[in-house]
Write an enzyme that holds these catalytic residues in place. Structure first.
Site, PDB file in Angstrom:
ATOM      1  N   HIS A 185       0.807  -1.222   0.000  1.00  0.00           N
ATOM      2  CA  HIS A 185       0.000   0.000   0.000  1.00  0.00           C
ATOM      3  C   HIS A 185       0.839   1.270   0.000  1.00  0.00           C
ATOM      4  CE1 HIS A 185      -3.737  -2.334   1.647  1.00  0.00           C
ATOM      5  NE2 HIS A 185      -3.530  -2.534   0.373  1.00  0.00           N
ATOM      6  N   CYS A 211       6.817  18.782 -11.814  1.00  0.00           N
ATOM      7  CA  CYS A 211       5.931  19.438 -12.798  1.00  0.00           C
ATOM      8  C   CYS A 211       5.035  20.505 -12.185  1.00  0.00           C
ATOM      9  CB  CYS A 211       5.095  18.391 -13.532  1.00  0.00           C
ATOM     10  SG  CYS A 211       3.685  17.801 -12.574  1.00  0.00           S
ATOM     11  N   SER A 215      -7.416  -6.952  10.287  1.00  0.00           N
ATOM     12  CA  SER A 215      -8.820  -7.312  10.448  1.00  0.00           C
ATOM     13  C   SER A 215      -9.277  -8.187   9.286  1.00  0.00           C
ATOM     14  CB  SER A 215      -9.672  -6.045  10.522  1.00  0.00           C
ATOM     15  OG  SER A 215      -9.530  -5.293   9.333  1.00  0.00           O
ATOM     16  N   ASN A 247      -3.606 -12.069  16.131  1.00  0.00           N
ATOM     17  CA  ASN A 247      -4.391 -10.841  16.170  1.00  0.00           C
ATOM     18  C   ASN A 247      -4.879 -10.589  17.590  1.00  0.00           C
ATOM     19  OD1 ASN A 247      -5.091  -8.886  14.128  1.00  0.00           O
ATOM     20  ND2 ASN A 247      -7.234  -9.270  14.624  1.00  0.00           N
TER      21      ASN A 247
HETATM   22  P1  NAD Z   1      -7.335  -2.588  10.568  1.00  0.00           P
HETATM   23  O1  NAD Z   1      -7.200  -1.293  11.266  1.00  0.00           O
HETATM   24  O2  NAD Z   1      -8.532  -2.871   9.767  1.00  0.00           O
HETATM   25  O3  NAD Z   1      -7.225  -3.807  11.608  1.00  0.00           O
HETATM   26  C1  NAD Z   1      -6.222  -3.894  12.556  1.00  0.00           C
HETATM   27  C2  NAD Z   1      -6.353  -5.208  13.303  1.00  0.00           C
HETATM   28  O4  NAD Z   1      -5.251  -5.288  14.200  1.00  0.00           O
HETATM   29  C3  NAD Z   1      -7.620  -5.357  14.127  1.00  0.00           C
HETATM   30  O5  NAD Z   1      -8.227  -6.595  13.853  1.00  0.00           O
HETATM   31  C4  NAD Z   1      -7.132  -5.285  15.595  1.00  0.00           C
HETATM   32  O6  NAD Z   1      -7.824  -6.149  16.446  1.00  0.00           O
HETATM   33  C5  NAD Z   1      -5.700  -5.771  15.443  1.00  0.00           C
HETATM   34  N1  NAD Z   1      -4.766  -5.294  16.460  1.00  0.00           N
HETATM   35  C6  NAD Z   1      -4.745  -4.111  17.130  1.00  0.00           C
HETATM   36  N2  NAD Z   1      -3.691  -4.061  17.964  1.00  0.00           N
HETATM   37  C7  NAD Z   1      -3.028  -5.241  17.836  1.00  0.00           C
HETATM   38  C8  NAD Z   1      -1.862  -5.792  18.422  1.00  0.00           C
HETATM   39  N3  NAD Z   1      -1.147  -5.133  19.336  1.00  0.00           N
HETATM   40  N4  NAD Z   1      -1.474  -7.045  18.056  1.00  0.00           N
HETATM   41  C9  NAD Z   1      -2.188  -7.738  17.132  1.00  0.00           C
HETATM   42  N5  NAD Z   1      -3.296  -7.261  16.540  1.00  0.00           N
HETATM   43  C10 NAD Z   1      -3.713  -6.029  16.876  1.00  0.00           C
HETATM   44  O7  NAD Z   1      -6.017  -2.709   9.727  1.00  0.00           O
HETATM   45  P2  NAD Z   1      -5.746  -3.394   8.349  1.00  0.00           P
HETATM   46  O8  NAD Z   1      -6.351  -4.756   8.328  1.00  0.00           O
HETATM   47  O9  NAD Z   1      -4.308  -3.255   8.135  1.00  0.00           O
HETATM   48  O10 NAD Z   1      -6.532  -2.506   7.259  1.00  0.00           O
HETATM   49  C11 NAD Z   1      -6.483  -1.132   7.233  1.00  0.00           C
HETATM   50  C12 NAD Z   1      -5.837  -0.507   5.990  1.00  0.00           C
HETATM   51  O11 NAD Z   1      -5.463   0.799   6.340  1.00  0.00           O
HETATM   52  C13 NAD Z   1      -4.569  -1.188   5.556  1.00  0.00           C
HETATM   53  O12 NAD Z   1      -4.777  -1.693   4.298  1.00  0.00           O
HETATM   54  C14 NAD Z   1      -3.462  -0.126   5.579  1.00  0.00           C
HETATM   55  O13 NAD Z   1      -3.045   0.236   4.287  1.00  0.00           O
HETATM   56  C15 NAD Z   1      -4.085   1.090   6.198  1.00  0.00           C
HETATM   57  N6  NAD Z   1      -3.495   1.430   7.531  1.00  0.00           N
HETATM   58  C16 NAD Z   1      -2.135   1.421   7.716  1.00  0.00           C
HETATM   59  C17 NAD Z   1      -1.594   1.715   8.959  1.00  0.00           C
HETATM   60  C18 NAD Z   1      -0.096   1.700   9.163  1.00  0.00           C
HETATM   61  O14 NAD Z   1       0.665   1.873   8.222  1.00  0.00           O
HETATM   62  N7  NAD Z   1       0.405   1.468  10.405  1.00  0.00           N
HETATM   63  C19 NAD Z   1      -2.432   2.032  10.015  1.00  0.00           C
HETATM   64  C20 NAD Z   1      -3.816   2.042   9.795  1.00  0.00           C
HETATM   65  C21 NAD Z   1      -4.336   1.725   8.556  1.00  0.00           C
END
Ligand code: NAD
Length: 285
Positions: free
Chosen positions: A140, A195, A232, A256
């Site tokens: 991403h 640009c 998630s 997770n």
């Molecule tokens: P999401 O926010 O949808 O899900 C995060 C998951 O991580 C949840 O299921 C939650 O229960 C779990 N989680 C939280 N803390 C945790 C821990 N300490 N250990 C293990 N699990 C934990 O994130 P996603 O599935 O990555 O989708 C969101 C999209 O948004 C991604 O595609 C990404 O590109 C972007 N995003 C990126 C970042 C980043 O770069 N750090 C942050 C937020 C969102």
């Protein structure tokens, strides 16, 4: 799914091609908010509603301010124990818990760059420099990149300095405190250094095409073990990789914090903070 760590370690030892598919939960312990759950709001907005091409089209100043906030978070963050465990696991000589000829690749949906920084830190301490380091695919993009909105130009540059800090009066506090979007005129928004067109955060938004899809498809096809870490499992195509691995007879282990859509395909499920479960599972704590 099984929660037996000893059994998982046995499967790990027998695996030939391992992939890890990571999401925002991997970086949660580093202080980077996830998009779902507790960290999912910025000001009064749902974070996901701002990570779209439509939101940028409608209000680029607001979206830039949101990304300014997230860039500052990423810049101030440090890799946590889970990033470090994956980084060590990326170096064949450190991969003691698996067969010597096993392959590993790390696919991340995160844009914070923390997995790259963790790998750099591990590599820095290695002398001589190791060979066969696992590929790391940031599907991403990267939040520190700024890219041109003009398709024909397509210029991308890494920019560590905040591209809108000056327009905000030089203080990031004003952004956090809720500076209203109307205060940034379109002319003050970041411009492409090549640009001059409007620039945008160098990340892949919801509804856009992720990067390295061809390469990732091959890795998923070959994988016999898929580690799903801190996601998630709702954002496709990444959310579909575990099911694909299982479809062709591979195993899936989910790390997770809580139950998620990814559990459906889990052979192993380790609920809890991945910064605790993963170092143990990979044998690198
Ligand atoms: P999401 O926010 O949808 O899900 C995060 C998951 O991580 C949840 O299921 C939650 O229960 C779990 N989680 C939280 N803390 C945790 C821990 N300490 N250990 C293990 N699990 C934990 O994130 P996603 O599935 O990555 O989708 C969101 C999209 O948004 C991604 O595609 C990404 O590109 C972007 N995003 C990126 C970042 C980043 O770069 N750090 C942050 C937020 C969102």
């Amino acid at each position: 799914p099984s929660t037996d760590m000893a059994e998982f370690k046995q499967v790990l030892r027998g695996a030939k091609n391992i992939i890890a598919v990571c999401g925002a939960g991997l970086s949660a312990a580093s202080g980077i908010p996830t998009f779902r759950g507790a960290g999912g709001m910025w000001r009064k907005y749902d974070a996901m509603s701002l990570a779209t091409p439509e939101a940028f089209e409608e209000n680029p100043a607001l979206v830039w301010q949101f990304y300014h906030y997230r860039r500052e978070k990423a810049r101030a963050a440090e890799p946590n124990a889970a990033h470090m465990a994956l980084a060590r696991f990326s170096i064949p000589t450190h991969r003691r818990a698996v067969a010597p000829d096993a392959g590993f690749s790390l696919i991340t949906q995160n844009v914070d760059g923390l997995s790259v920084r963790a790998l750099d830190a591990v590599l820095q301490a290695e002398e001589p420099k190791p060979t066969g380091v696992a590929p790391l695919l940031e599907m991403h993009g990267r939040i520190m990149d700024v890219s041109c909105t003009m398709r024909l130009c397509g210029h991308v540059e890494s920019n560590n300095a905040s591209p809108i800090c000056a327009a905000l009066g030089g203080t990031e506090e004003r952004v956090e405190a809720g500076t209203i979007d109307a205060e940034i005129a379109k002319g003050q928004l970041p411009r492409c250094s090549k640009c001059g067109a409007l620039a945008r955060p160098g990340v892949v938004w919801f509804g856009e095409m992720p990067r390295y899809l061809g390469e990732i498809d091959k890795l998923v096809e070959q994988a016999d073990l898929c580690l799903v870490v801190g996601t998630s499992s709702t954002v496709y195509p990444a959310a579909g990789y575990a099911a694909e691995v299982q479809d062709h007879g591979g195993r899936v282990a989910v790390f997770n914090l809580e139950r998620s859509d990814g559990d459906e395909y889990a052979d192993f499920l380790f609920l809890g903070p991945c910064e605790e479960t993963l170092p143990d599972a990979l044998g690198s704590n």
